[in-house]
Design an enzyme around this catalytic site. Structure first.
Site, PDB file in Angstrom:
ATOM      1  N   VAL A 192       0.840  -1.208   0.000  1.00  0.00           N
ATOM      2  CA  VAL A 192       0.000   0.000   0.000  1.00  0.00           C
ATOM      3  C   VAL A 192       0.871   1.252   0.000  1.00  0.00           C
ATOM      4  O   VAL A 192       0.665   2.173  -0.802  1.00  0.00           O
ATOM      5  CB  VAL A 192      -0.950  -0.010   1.228  1.00  0.00           C
ATOM      6  CG1 VAL A 192      -1.661   1.328   1.370  1.00  0.00           C
ATOM      7  CG2 VAL A 192      -1.957  -1.134   1.087  1.00  0.00           C
TER       8      VAL A 192
ATOM      9  N   ASP B  46      10.396   3.875   6.228  1.00  0.00           N
ATOM     10  CA  ASP B  46      10.252   2.467   6.601  1.00  0.00           C
ATOM     11  C   ASP B  46      11.376   2.117   7.571  1.00  0.00           C
ATOM     12  O   ASP B  46      12.453   2.731   7.543  1.00  0.00           O
ATOM     13  CB  ASP B  46      10.310   1.555   5.366  1.00  0.00           C
ATOM     14  CG  ASP B  46       9.566   0.238   5.615  1.00  0.00           C
ATOM     15  OD1 ASP B  46       8.487   0.058   5.008  1.00  0.00           O
ATOM     16  OD2 ASP B  46      10.049  -0.587   6.430  1.00  0.00           O
TER      17      ASP B  46
ATOM     18  N   LYS C  20      14.607  -1.316   2.012  1.00  0.00           N
ATOM     19  CA  LYS C  20      13.532  -0.721   1.193  1.00  0.00           C
ATOM     20  C   LYS C  20      13.818   0.754   0.945  1.00  0.00           C
ATOM     21  O   LYS C  20      13.618   1.265  -0.154  1.00  0.00           O
ATOM     22  CB  LYS C  20      12.176  -0.854   1.909  1.00  0.00           C
ATOM     23  CG  LYS C  20      11.671  -2.277   1.991  1.00  0.00           C
ATOM     24  CD  LYS C  20      10.213  -2.321   2.422  1.00  0.00           C
ATOM     25  CE  LYS C  20       9.759  -3.766   2.534  1.00  0.00           C
ATOM     26  NZ  LYS C  20       8.356  -3.938   2.816  1.00  0.00           N
TER      27      LYS C  20
ATOM     28  N   ASN D 111     -14.177  -6.298   2.373  1.00  0.00           N
ATOM     29  CA  ASN D 111     -13.373  -7.522   2.285  1.00  0.00           C
ATOM     30  C   ASN D 111     -14.168  -8.755   2.693  1.00  0.00           C
ATOM     31  O   ASN D 111     -14.011  -9.827   2.102  1.00  0.00           O
ATOM     32  CB  ASN D 111     -12.099  -7.388   3.114  1.00  0.00           C
ATOM     33  CG  ASN D 111     -11.013  -6.665   2.315  1.00  0.00           C
ATOM     34  OD1 ASN D 111     -11.207  -6.355   1.141  1.00  0.00           O
ATOM     35  ND2 ASN D 111      -9.889  -6.385   2.945  1.00  0.00           N
TER      36      ASN D 111
ATOM     37  N   TYR E 143     -31.178  -6.469  -1.469  1.00  0.00           N
ATOM     38  CA  TYR E 143     -30.929  -7.420  -0.366  1.00  0.00           C
ATOM     39  C   TYR E 143     -29.691  -7.084   0.454  1.00  0.00           C
ATOM     40  O   TYR E 143     -29.172  -7.952   1.151  1.00  0.00           O
ATOM     41  CB  TYR E 143     -30.780  -8.868  -0.890  1.00  0.00           C
ATOM     42  CG  TYR E 143     -31.951  -9.338  -1.726  1.00  0.00           C
ATOM     43  CD1 TYR E 143     -33.194  -9.525  -1.136  1.00  0.00           C
ATOM     44  CD2 TYR E 143     -31.816  -9.569  -3.088  1.00  0.00           C
ATOM     45  CE1 TYR E 143     -34.278  -9.941  -1.892  1.00  0.00           C
ATOM     46  CE2 TYR E 143     -32.895  -9.989  -3.852  1.00  0.00           C
ATOM     47  CZ  TYR E 143     -34.116 -10.174  -3.243  1.00  0.00           C
ATOM     48  OH  TYR E 143     -35.182 -10.583  -3.993  1.00  0.00           O
TER      49      TYR E 143
ATOM     50  N   GLY F  40     -37.770 -14.153   4.540  1.00  0.00           N
ATOM     51  CA  GLY F  40     -38.798 -15.175   4.716  1.00  0.00           C
ATOM     52  C   GLY F  40     -39.561 -15.330   3.430  1.00  0.00           C
ATOM     53  O   GLY F  40     -39.024 -15.076   2.358  1.00  0.00           O
TER      54      GLY F  40
ATOM     55  N   CYS G 202     -40.396 -18.541  -0.881  1.00  0.00           N
ATOM     56  CA  CYS G 202     -39.328 -19.031  -1.774  1.00  0.00           C
ATOM     57  C   CYS G 202     -37.955 -19.165  -1.107  1.00  0.00           C
ATOM     58  O   CYS G 202     -37.369 -20.249  -1.113  1.00  0.00           O
ATOM     59  CB  CYS G 202     -39.197 -18.111  -2.982  1.00  0.00           C
ATOM     60  SG  CYS G 202     -40.672 -18.147  -3.995  1.00  0.00           S
TER      61      CYS G 202
ATOM     62  N   LYS H 169     -43.149  -9.364   3.949  1.00  0.00           N
ATOM     63  CA  LYS H 169     -42.678  -8.021   3.581  1.00  0.00           C
ATOM     64  C   LYS H 169     -43.888  -7.140   3.293  1.00  0.00           C
ATOM     65  O   LYS H 169     -45.004  -7.648   3.148  1.00  0.00           O
ATOM     66  CB  LYS H 169     -41.717  -8.065   2.386  1.00  0.00           C
ATOM     67  CG  LYS H 169     -42.302  -8.583   1.094  1.00  0.00           C
ATOM     68  CD  LYS H 169     -41.261  -8.520  -0.028  1.00  0.00           C
ATOM     69  CE  LYS H 169     -41.854  -9.076  -1.304  1.00  0.00           C
ATOM     70  NZ  LYS H 169     -40.893  -9.182  -2.386  1.00  0.00           N
TER      71      LYS H 169
ATOM     72  N   ARG I 173     -46.446 -17.146   4.667  1.00  0.00           N
ATOM     73  CA  ARG I 173     -45.665 -18.389   4.709  1.00  0.00           C
ATOM     74  C   ARG I 173     -44.197 -18.089   5.042  1.00  0.00           C
ATOM     75  O   ARG I 173     -43.553 -17.296   4.367  1.00  0.00           O
ATOM     76  CB  ARG I 173     -45.766 -19.126   3.376  1.00  0.00           C
ATOM     77  CG  ARG I 173     -47.126 -19.779   3.195  1.00  0.00           C
ATOM     78  CD  ARG I 173     -47.301 -20.326   1.820  1.00  0.00           C
ATOM     79  NE  ARG I 173     -47.264 -19.274   0.812  1.00  0.00           N
ATOM     80  CZ  ARG I 173     -47.192 -19.496  -0.495  1.00  0.00           C
ATOM     81  NH1 ARG I 173     -47.133 -20.725  -0.947  1.00  0.00           N
ATOM     82  NH2 ARG I 173     -47.173 -18.488  -1.345  1.00  0.00           N
TER      83      ARG I 173
HETATM   84  N1  LIG Z   1      -1.763  -5.432   0.418  1.00  0.00           N
HETATM   85  C1  LIG Z   1      -2.932  -5.009  -0.012  1.00  0.00           C
HETATM   86  O1  LIG Z   1      -3.372  -5.311  -1.129  1.00  0.00           O
HETATM   87  C2  LIG Z   1      -3.769  -4.109   0.843  1.00  0.00           C
HETATM   88  C3  LIG Z   1      -4.879  -3.445   0.291  1.00  0.00           C
HETATM   89  C4  LIG Z   1      -5.623  -2.589   1.083  1.00  0.00           C
HETATM   90  C5  LIG Z   1      -5.292  -2.418   2.424  1.00  0.00           C
HETATM   91  N2  LIG Z   1      -4.227  -3.096   2.947  1.00  0.00           N
HETATM   92  C6  LIG Z   1      -3.874  -2.830   4.349  1.00  0.00           C
HETATM   93  O2  LIG Z   1      -2.832  -1.877   4.349  1.00  0.00           O
HETATM   94  C7  LIG Z   1      -1.923  -2.135   5.414  1.00  0.00           C
HETATM   95  C8  LIG Z   1      -0.525  -2.340   4.862  1.00  0.00           C
HETATM   96  O3  LIG Z   1      -0.540  -3.490   4.044  1.00  0.00           O
HETATM   97  P1  LIG Z   1       0.714  -3.888   3.160  1.00  0.00           P
HETATM   98  O4  LIG Z   1       0.313  -5.118   2.419  1.00  0.00           O
HETATM   99  O5  LIG Z   1       1.180  -2.700   2.392  1.00  0.00           O
HETATM  100  O6  LIG Z   1       1.770  -4.249   4.319  1.00  0.00           O
HETATM  101  P2  LIG Z   1       3.306  -4.679   4.167  1.00  0.00           P
HETATM  102  O7  LIG Z   1       3.557  -5.666   5.247  1.00  0.00           O
HETATM  103  O8  LIG Z   1       3.620  -5.023   2.758  1.00  0.00           O
HETATM  104  O9  LIG Z   1       4.078  -3.341   4.494  1.00  0.00           O
HETATM  105  C9  LIG Z   1       4.129  -2.752   5.750  1.00  0.00           C
HETATM  106  C10 LIG Z   1       5.436  -1.964   5.854  1.00  0.00           C
HETATM  107  O10 LIG Z   1       5.417  -1.222   7.071  1.00  0.00           O
HETATM  108  C11 LIG Z   1       6.752  -1.161   7.533  1.00  0.00           C
HETATM  109  N3  LIG Z   1       6.798  -0.743   8.940  1.00  0.00           N
HETATM  110  C12 LIG Z   1       6.535  -1.470  10.042  1.00  0.00           C
HETATM  111  N4  LIG Z   1       6.726  -0.715  11.149  1.00  0.00           N
HETATM  112  C13 LIG Z   1       7.127   0.511  10.742  1.00  0.00           C
HETATM  113  C14 LIG Z   1       7.492   1.706  11.406  1.00  0.00           C
HETATM  114  N5  LIG Z   1       7.475   1.809  12.742  1.00  0.00           N
HETATM  115  N6  LIG Z   1       7.831   2.756  10.644  1.00  0.00           N
HETATM  116  C15 LIG Z   1       7.839   2.678   9.302  1.00  0.00           C
HETATM  117  N7  LIG Z   1       7.527   1.577   8.621  1.00  0.00           N
HETATM  118  C16 LIG Z   1       7.167   0.491   9.324  1.00  0.00           C
HETATM  119  C17 LIG Z   1       7.299  -2.566   7.260  1.00  0.00           C
HETATM  120  O11 LIG Z   1       8.694  -2.610   7.270  1.00  0.00           O
HETATM  121  C18 LIG Z   1       6.707  -2.830   5.874  1.00  0.00           C
HETATM  122  O12 LIG Z   1       7.561  -2.410   4.851  1.00  0.00           O
HETATM  123  C19 LIG Z   1      -2.473  -3.325   6.167  1.00  0.00           C
HETATM  124  O13 LIG Z   1      -3.291  -2.872   7.213  1.00  0.00           O
HETATM  125  C20 LIG Z   1      -3.328  -4.021   5.131  1.00  0.00           C
HETATM  126  O14 LIG Z   1      -4.364  -4.789   5.711  1.00  0.00           O
HETATM  127  C21 LIG Z   1      -3.441  -3.918   2.176  1.00  0.00           C
END
Ligand SMILES: NC(=O)c1ccc[n+]([C@@H]2O[C@H](COP(=O)([O-])OP(=O)(O)OC[C@H]3O[C@@H](n4cnc5c(N)ncnc54)[C@H](O)[C@@H]3O)[C@@H](O)[C@H]2O)c1
Length: 437
Positions: free
Chosen positions: A11, A30, A35, A214, A257, A265, A268, A324, A331
């Protein structure tokens, strides 16, 4: 506006690169130095269509760089987006420790800032996380107050891995909840380049919508597989069935729905789901999603009964008896099941349904109700007024136009239990109880 993106995973990396392309000055953060170094060398930290080219382009243009230094990131930007992971613990709960840690780091730097800083949570989090964890952590670490130095938003992400850059620019909508208008305005500016409707809802609703989405996607996959498995067992091509199924955009792939409320109910749905699960069992096929639909449905009747019984009422007015509005079909009406449960608990009922008349009811319909509530006709009233008169609780089972005036008819000590949002504009309070709102 300068944006810092905390967490350069799927993300964060996509968001950072896309915001940089949109003209923002972006600083990625990060804890993983590899990275950070990679990004500064123009190398994307994830495998994803188009991301390598995009990262390399925005890094060489000077629009994106990365650091491991959270303090620098907050000091040099106006808005921080939290995209850190929220993984599962062994018991299924989510681990919010990364979210908490980053909130603390950001809060410590907000303490040193004079200009307001906006914190945007993009990770998927259980409702209540922004209000109960992120904002209090920011306040504690910064020594500032929410709305006055601490400004926060919940802005869930809807991208899918594999098509994430396309999804970033073409999301179903941009959704957020904000603690204050300043945060909301800053965040809205970030999405000026994204052509999608913007919905501002409460912070908790924004957190919940992501889970609803989700969960629905998961249910869709498993529903299609339940149907596909039974179809195959009966010698039918499951994909052909679901292809045609999806052509119905009136009832199937549509908002139909999908309004939380009372149970289904009628003559059907319960019968046909039962028949299909029976047939599946005959072929040794399990259909847990279909079975769960019947279980959840029975649970919704129990839930309504509990809501009524918990008030301690002895006399209850039921408005709506058929399954409804606009029909006299009794029924498998969940209201009949509810009425039976309440009668069994010794509750005195006064029932009104303008479509259900003793003289008009014939055939299977009449046989059904008389088998379930033999003395039904002595409980029916001629008007809404008669049904609510002298009762402690008024139950609204459908959206019949006549029921809207219950709000005026009720006396101060009468509780309304609304199973259909027949009176719009209310959420649960001391006198009004909505089944899912
Ligand atoms: N992957 C998807 O497709 C997707 C889609 C929508 C939402 N999300 C949500 O988004 C969030 C992130 O998902 P992701 O898949 O990108 O996660 P990921 O695990 O790929 O990335 C998370 C990153 O955060 C970094 N991190 C951890 N602690 C940190 C800190 N203190 N400071 C800075 N960086 C730090 C990690 O090193 C890692 O690079 C999650 O909550 C996930 O549920 C994911």
């Amino acid at each position: 506006m300068r944006i810092s993106v905390f967490g350069l995973g799927y993300v964060g990396a996509v968001s950072a690169a896309c915001f940089a392309r949109d003209g923002f000055d972006v600083l990625g953060v990060d804890v993983a130095a590899s990275k950070v170094d990679g990004i500064n060398d123009g190398v994307a930290p994830i495998v994803e269509e188009g991301i390598q080219e995009l990262v390399s382009e925005v890094v060489s243009a000077g629009a994106l760089r990365a650091t491991t230094d959270a303090a620098e990131a907050v000091a040099e930007t106006d808005i921080s987006m939290l995209c850190v992971g929220t993984p599962s613990r062994p018991n299924g709960s989510i681990d919010l420790s990364y979210v908490e840690r980053v909130s603390e780091q950001i809060g410590e730097q907000i303490a040193r800032k004079i200009e307001p800083h906006v914190v945007v949570l993009r990770s998927t989090v259980i409702p209540g996380t922004l209000d109960d964890i992120v904002v209090p952590t920011l306040e504690r670490a910064s020594g500032k107050r929410g709305g006055d130095g601490v400004h926060a938003c919940m802005n869930p992400e809807f991208l899918r891995e594999g098509t994430s850059i396309r999804d970033f620019y073409d999301p179903p909508f941009t959704l957020f909840g904000a603690t204050d208008d300043f945060a909301a305005e800053r965040l809205t500016e970030c999405y000026a380049h994204v052509d999608a409707p913007i919905y501002r809802v409460s912070v908790k609703a924004a957190e919940m919508v992501k889970y609803a989405c989700n969960a629905f996607h998961a249910v869709k996959v498993s529903f299609a597989n339940d149907i596909g498995n039974v179809a195959k067992a009966m010698g039918i091509d499951g994909q052909e069935v679901m292809r045609v199924f999806c052509e119905d955009t009136k009832l199937n792939i549509s908002p139909s729905y999908l309004k939380p409320g009372f149970a289904f109910g009628g003559s059907c749905l319960p019968k046909d789901v039962r028949a299909l699960t029976y047939e599946a069992r005959r072929h040794d096929i399990e259909t847990p999603i279909l079975r769960a639909a019947l279980e959840t449905n029975a649970g919704q009747v129990d839930r309504a009964a509990r809501m009524i019984l918990e008030t301690g009422a002895r006399r209850v007015g039921l408005l709506g008896l058929s399954f409804k509005e606009g029909t006299d079909d009794l029924r498998e009406s969940p209201m009949v099941a509810l009425a039976e449960t309440l009668i069994g608990k010794g509750i005195e009922l006064q029932i009104y349904d303008r479509n259900v008349r003793e003289a008009g009811l014939i055939g299977a319909n009449r046989a059904y109700i008389e088998a379930h509530i033999p003395h039904i006709w002595s409980l029916m009233t001629e008007s809404v007024e008669d049904a609510v008169h002298g009762t402690a609780v008024i139950v609204l089972a459908n959206k019949d136009d006549e029921f809207a005036r219950v709000e005026e008819l009720r006396s101060d000590d009468q509780i309304v239990v609304d199973l259909a949002r027949a009176i719009p504009g209310h959420t649960s309070s001391d006198w009004y109880r909505g089944i899912c709102w």
